[in-house]
Design a protein around this motif. Structure first.
Motif, PDB file in Angstrom:
ATOM      1  N   PHE A   1       1.264  -1.671   0.095  1.00 46.24           N
ATOM      2  CA  PHE A   1       0.051   0.190  -0.109  1.00 46.24           C
ATOM      3  C   PHE A   1       1.018   1.187  -0.031  1.00 46.24           C
ATOM      4  O   PHE A   1       0.293   2.173  -0.703  1.00 46.24           O
TER       5      PHE A   1
ATOM      6  N   LEU B   1       2.894   1.519  -2.958  1.00 40.39           N
ATOM      7  CA  LEU B   1       2.024   2.138  -4.378  1.00 40.39           C
ATOM      8  C   LEU B   1       1.413   3.933  -4.258  1.00 40.39           C
ATOM      9  O   LEU B   1       1.710   4.308  -5.697  1.00 40.39           O
ATOM     10  N   TRP B   2       1.288   3.968  -3.291  1.00 41.34           N
ATOM     11  CA  TRP B   2       0.926   4.833  -2.949  1.00 41.34           C
ATOM     12  C   TRP B   2       2.365   6.165  -2.401  1.00 41.34           C
ATOM     13  O   TRP B   2       2.541   7.233  -3.717  1.00 41.34           O
TER      14      TRP B   2
ATOM     15  N   LYS C   1      -3.204   3.830  -9.875  1.00 46.02           N
ATOM     16  CA  LYS C   1      -4.048   4.086  -9.116  1.00 46.02           C
ATOM     17  C   LYS C   1      -5.296   3.145  -9.148  1.00 46.02           C
ATOM     18  O   LYS C   1      -5.688   2.254  -8.384  1.00 46.02           O
TER      19      LYS C   1
ATOM     20  N   LEU D   1      -4.475   0.661  -6.980  1.00 52.57           N
ATOM     21  CA  LEU D   1      -4.245   0.461  -5.570  1.00 52.57           C
ATOM     22  C   LEU D   1      -5.439   0.316  -5.117  1.00 52.57           C
ATOM     23  O   LEU D   1      -6.247  -0.162  -3.960  1.00 52.57           O
ATOM     24  N   ASP D   2      -6.567   0.860  -5.827  1.00 54.57           N
ATOM     25  CA  ASP D   2      -8.166   0.363  -5.866  1.00 54.57           C
ATOM     26  C   ASP D   2      -8.847  -1.613  -5.714  1.00 54.57           C
ATOM     27  O   ASP D   2      -9.236  -1.519  -4.564  1.00 54.57           O
TER      28      ASP D   2
ATOM     29  N   GLU E   1      -7.033  -2.327  -2.125  1.00 54.92           N
ATOM     30  CA  GLU E   1      -7.520  -1.870  -1.110  1.00 54.92           C
ATOM     31  C   GLU E   1      -8.450  -3.075  -0.302  1.00 54.92           C
ATOM     32  O   GLU E   1      -7.772  -3.425   1.210  1.00 54.92           O
TER      33      GLU E   1
ATOM     34  N   THR F   1      -5.267  -5.175   1.725  1.00 49.38           N
ATOM     35  CA  THR F   1      -5.158  -4.420   2.757  1.00 49.38           C
ATOM     36  C   THR F   1      -5.991  -4.063   4.150  1.00 49.38           C
ATOM     37  O   THR F   1      -5.972  -4.475   5.245  1.00 49.38           O
TER      38      THR F   1
END
Length: 387
Positions: free
Chosen positions: A301, A304-305, A317, A320-321, A324, A327
């Motif tokens: 996480f 990636l951010w 992005k 990341l989505d 989620e 995570t």
């Protein structure tokens, strides 16, 4: 033997490691605040004698160091002498000139004015690039006077002065026969073609006391003249002045340091937007590779951010989505980093930072979940021998 149990503060100090970064990169800063991807400083050592391991020792008390590092102005061997471990000016022989040229640098030099040099007050000088002088003189007994026949040197010609330009802030000069020290940071003029970008500057510590605070040169230094031109060369040798007095020197070393304009990616005076963008692109790819290589949901996480903040990209992005849910699941189960109270709290601070800086919405599931959850319990402090 009693078992030594660490207190919480001592334990934290023992296991302290870098945490996820803070405020994000921008168009003037390639790095985030506290960015773990930022290169660490080069490690050097400084022994008790104070000479850094990356310094060039110009004089160590031996004739060999003079032969290696010093010349006369004409390039021949210096006629200055070595006596009792000191490098002594030979009056009338001309300056001692370093064999190498220097630009931005840190210089340490020790000197003293001779006790029997009454008329000359031990006049000499440290002259950078042969054109910018920091005065050497016995200024220990100077008393304020407005007389045109003042029985002492003028203020901008006393020890620690940028000669002819700026007096020292204070006068910490010791008596003749006592050793004194200068620690000097010198920045030469910088040009872009023929245009003067920066006039250069000097910072001087005299016997450990700040006497010149990043003074910007008004031109090269000279006697009775306000010289408005600046050195054309980008680097040049260091001079020790022969003003006709047998001034001794010892413990002379110098460090080459980066120009203040060398850092083009960190919001400093030398920042270049193109260099910032280029490095952010490289860092984005690096963080994405780190994310691909880890199985820890929290680290993935964060990485990636990092990548997305270095260089926003739709592909990142989407990752990341998509990640989620995994995570959130690891968070609920206390897996990986989420089982460690220190890392849990660090992760929570990282997410709060993303929200506060507008990268992540307040109602993001991960932000809401973290606010609801207490941190895992702290483990008992281990025994000292376990480290």
């Amino acid at each position: 033997m009693k078992r030594l149990i660490l207190g919480s503060a001592a334990l934290a100090a023992c296991i302290a490691v870098a945490e996820p970064s803070g405020d994000r990169p921008d168009d003037r800063h390639a790095w985030a605040v506290h960015d773990v991807n930022r290169p660490d400083p080069v490690k050097i050592t400084v022994p008790e004698n104070g000479v850094p391991s990356d310094a060039l020792v110009l004089f160590d008390g031996t004739a060999e160091s003079v032969a290696k590092n010093w010349r006369a102005a004409d390039g021949k061997a210096s006629k200055w002498t070595v006596k009792d471990g000191t490098f002594v000016c030979a009056p009338g022989s001309g300056p001692a000139v370093t064999a190498e040229a220097f630009a931005d640098c840190q210089l340490h030099i020790e000197w003293k004015t001779p006790v029997d040099d009454v008329e000359g007050w031990g006049n000499s000088g440290v002259i950078f690039m042969g054109q910018y002088e920091i005065q050497i003189l016995d200024s220990s007994a100077i008393e304020p006077s407005k007389s045109p026949w003042k029985p002492a040197n003028y203020a901008d010609g006393q020890a620690g002065a940028v000669y002819g330009q700026n007096p020292p802030i204070v006068n910490p000069c010791r008596k003749p026969g006592e050793w004194q020290s200068y620690d000097i940071v010198f920045h030469p003029p910088l040009r872009d073609g023929k245009r003067l970008v920066d006039p250069g500057s000097v910072t001087v510590f005299f016997n450990g006391v700040l006497v010149q605070d990043d003074w910007p040169f008004q031109g090269t230094t000279g006697w009775c003249r306000r010289i408005k031109t600046h050195a054309e060369a980008t680097s040049a040798p260091l001079y020790l002045q022969d003003h006709g007095h047998p001034v001794p020197f010892r413990n002379v070393w110098i460090r080459r340091i980066p120009s203040r304009y060398a850092d083009t990616v960190n919001g400093s005076v030398g920042t270049k937007y193109g260099d910032v963008a280029k490095l952010r692109h490289e860092l984005a790819a690096q963080s994405l590779a780190f994310a691909d290589a880890t199985d820890d949901p929290a680290e993935k996480f964060i990485r990636l951010w990092e990548s997305f903040c270095y260089e926003p990209d739709r592909k990142v992005k989407r990752l990341l989505d998509a990640g989620e849910a995994e995570t959130l699941k690891a968070l609920a189960e206390g897996r990986g980093a989420f089982g460690d109270p220190r890392r849990f709290n660090a992760f929570r601070r990282f997410v709060k930072m993303l929200v506060s800086t507008g990268w992540l919405p307040k109602d993001a599931k991960i932000a809401v979940q973290l606010e609801k959850m207490p941190a895992p319990p702290k483990p008992k402090a281990p025994n000292m021998r376990d480290f």
